[in-house]
Scaffold this motif. Structure first.
Motif, PDB file in Angstrom:
ATOM      1  N   LEU A 276       0.807  -1.216   0.000  1.00  0.00           N
ATOM      2  CA  LEU A 276       0.000   0.000   0.000  1.00  0.00           C
ATOM      3  C   LEU A 276       0.844   1.272   0.000  1.00  0.00           C
ATOM      4  CD1 LEU A 276      -2.912  -0.871   2.475  1.00  0.00           C
ATOM      5  CD2 LEU A 276      -3.054  -0.565  -0.004  1.00  0.00           C
ATOM      6  N   THR A 277       2.082   1.196   0.501  1.00  0.00           N
ATOM      7  CA  THR A 277       2.925   2.391   0.539  1.00  0.00           C
ATOM      8  C   THR A 277       3.289   2.869  -0.863  1.00  0.00           C
ATOM      9  OG1 THR A 277       4.930   1.032   0.707  1.00  0.00           O
ATOM     10  CG2 THR A 277       3.916   1.772   2.761  1.00  0.00           C
ATOM     11  N   LYS A 278       3.165   1.992  -1.846  1.00  0.00           N
ATOM     12  CA  LYS A 278       3.488   2.356  -3.227  1.00  0.00           C
ATOM     13  C   LYS A 278       2.278   2.898  -3.987  1.00  0.00           C
ATOM     14  CE  LYS A 278       7.078  -1.201  -3.489  1.00  0.00           C
ATOM     15  NZ  LYS A 278       7.569  -2.412  -4.217  1.00  0.00           N
ATOM     16  N   LEU A 279       1.110   2.820  -3.346  1.00  0.00           N
ATOM     17  CA  LEU A 279      -0.129   3.191  -4.029  1.00  0.00           C
ATOM     18  C   LEU A 279      -0.689   4.534  -3.576  1.00  0.00           C
ATOM     19  CD1 LEU A 279      -1.888  -0.316  -3.910  1.00  0.00           C
ATOM     20  CD2 LEU A 279      -0.439   0.630  -5.721  1.00  0.00           C
ATOM     21  N   THR A 280      -0.095   5.116  -2.546  1.00  0.00           N
ATOM     22  CA  THR A 280      -0.596   6.389  -2.024  1.00  0.00           C
ATOM     23  C   THR A 280      -0.040   7.558  -2.829  1.00  0.00           C
ATOM     24  OG1 THR A 280       1.246   6.488  -0.455  1.00  0.00           O
ATOM     25  CG2 THR A 280      -0.815   5.479   0.313  1.00  0.00           C
ATOM     26  N   GLN A 281      -0.602   8.723  -2.584  1.00  0.00           N
ATOM     27  CA  GLN A 281      -0.106   9.956  -3.212  1.00  0.00           C
ATOM     28  C   GLN A 281       0.130  10.990  -2.117  1.00  0.00           C
ATOM     29  OE1 GLN A 281       0.756  10.381  -6.403  1.00  0.00           O
ATOM     30  NE2 GLN A 281       1.546  12.381  -5.767  1.00  0.00           N
ATOM     31  N   PRO A 282       1.381  11.277  -1.758  1.00  0.00           N
ATOM     32  CA  PRO A 282       2.609  10.711  -2.327  1.00  0.00           C
ATOM     33  C   PRO A 282       2.870   9.289  -1.829  1.00  0.00           C
ATOM     34  CG  PRO A 282       3.130  12.121  -0.476  1.00  0.00           C
ATOM     35  CD  PRO A 282       1.647  12.255  -0.680  1.00  0.00           C
ATOM     36  N   THR A 283       3.752   8.589  -2.516  1.00  0.00           N
ATOM     37  CA  THR A 283       4.165   7.270  -2.039  1.00  0.00           C
ATOM     38  C   THR A 283       4.936   7.442  -0.735  1.00  0.00           C
ATOM     39  OG1 THR A 283       6.187   7.375  -3.374  1.00  0.00           O
ATOM     40  CG2 THR A 283       4.262   6.268  -4.345  1.00  0.00           C
ATOM     41  N   ILE A 284       4.889   6.401   0.110  1.00  0.00           N
ATOM     42  CA  ILE A 284       5.434   6.523   1.469  1.00  0.00           C
ATOM     43  C   ILE A 284       6.799   5.857   1.586  1.00  0.00           C
ATOM     44  CG2 ILE A 284       5.063   5.900   3.898  1.00  0.00           C
ATOM     45  CD1 ILE A 284       2.068   6.011   3.365  1.00  0.00           C
ATOM     46  N   THR A 285       7.744   6.595   2.142  1.00  0.00           N
ATOM     47  CA  THR A 285       9.035   6.006   2.501  1.00  0.00           C
ATOM     48  C   THR A 285       8.822   5.044   3.660  1.00  0.00           C
ATOM     49  OG1 THR A 285      10.284   7.939   1.775  1.00  0.00           O
ATOM     50  CG2 THR A 285      11.345   6.510   3.400  1.00  0.00           C
TER      51      THR A 285
END
Length: 336
Positions: A276-285
């Motif tokens: 899910l961290t790759k699907l948010t805006q912005p992506t999450i470190t």
């Protein structure tokens, strides 16, 4: 459909010998065991799980107790455990405790009555007395993504404290000058270790204050309140290390609601490495754990224990790595 007698006839052994090989009970020399296994494979013989349970008091079932299956981290662990278990002809009982110690205790009582071969447990509500009862009944136990005080248990986890340090150093290197932490539950060693890692770094700075820490529950729900409390006490924070990715998601949502920009106003870093961290805006470190590998290792370790191939306690710690997303991509300048 081939029977156990067909296997015995082809292997040139007694039915009792085939039964010992199937149930892994009693002595069978290596050469004879190989003959039996070859005959089973050649005939495509699949022993009945029920029959094996009645004969050897084992049902080829592994139990997996998780605190929250809705968390993608635990879903990935479960998938790995199931994959490895199936490779070794075990079926997995998946038990979701919902962070409820009574529900967990009930599961444990039921599982013991079901003659499970072994238990993998990742729990936020550890009752060591209940887990100890498994060992009293000679049922192997592996602790996954958690620790336990008593010696003698095998544990699979990642380097949580080291990962937390990695997260905080990353925020500092990206220009953050006052970093807050939304921790996991302090009744869990995972939550504590990540808090300790945060403190290892920030306690060296003059701006550090214990009120920069707010406890969360490793869930999206409640992370908004935690963030509100932090901003009320410290409106000048410009970096947040969330104790897991779900809380980082909640932080991202609340910051947007308050009109604060990520990462320009506040940079955010999570922990776990869920998709899910790759699907948010912005992506999450995030500080990524090798989730699938952890579940697979725990399952392999348990199978070895069940088969008597490994005895005693083991501790296996996986390395973690930081995966940079957009939520921390600020000006690169060292904090001073």
């Amino acid at each position: 459909m081939p029977t156990i007698r067909d296997v015995a006839k082809m292997a040139g052994v007694s039915v009792a010998t085939v039964s010992r090989v199937i149930n892994q009970s009693g002595y069978v020399n290596t050469k004879t065991r190989a003959k039996v296994l070859h005959a089973m494979k050649h005939l495509n013989y699949k022993p009945s799980t029920v029959a094996r349970g009645l004969a050897g008091k084992k049902m080829h079932f592994i139990a997996l107790i998780l605190p929250d299956i809705s968390n993608p981290f635990f879903s990935e662990l479960a998938r790995a455990v199931e994959d490895v278990a199936q490779q070794h002809d075990f079926t997995v009982f998946l038990c979701n405790s919902d962070n409820d110690d009574n529900k967990e205790a009930n599961y444990i009582e039921v599982l013991k009555k079901k003659n499970v071969d072994g238990l993998i447990i990742s729990s936020n509500t550890f009752n060591e007395k209940d887990i100890e009862s498994f060992r009293d009944d000679k049922i192997p136990v592996v602790i996954l993504d958690r620790s336990i005080i008593n010696e003698g248990y095998s544990i699979v986890r990642s380097k949580n404290r080291e990962g937390a340090r990695l997260a905080v150093h990353h925020l500092l290197e990206h220009g953050c000058r006052k970093i807050a932490h939304i921790s996991g539950p302090q009744k869990t060693d995972t939550g504590r270790e990540r808090l300790y890692g945060y403190e290892d770094v920030v306690k060296l700075f003059s701006w550090y204050d214990p009120t920069l820490i707010e406890e969360g529950q490793f869930q999206i729900e409640g992370s908004d309140i935690a963030l509100q409390n932090l901003l009320r006490r410290h409106p000048d924070i410009d970096g947040i290390f969330a104790g897991n990715d779900l809380m980082a998601l909640g932080v991202l949502k609340e910051l947007r609601k308050q009109g604060l920009r990520v990462p320009t106003d506040i940079a955010v870093c999570g922990f776990d490495g869920i998709m899910l961290t790759k699907l948010t805006q912005p992506t999450i470190t995030t500080v990524a754990q090798p989730i699938y590998q952890m579940g697979a290792k725990a399952a392999k370790m348990l199978v070895q224990k069940i088969r008597g191939e490994q005895t005693g306690s083991q501790l296996f710690e996986f390395e973690v790595k930081l995966i940079e997303g957009e939520s921390t991509q600020r000006n690169h300048c060292k904090n001073s």
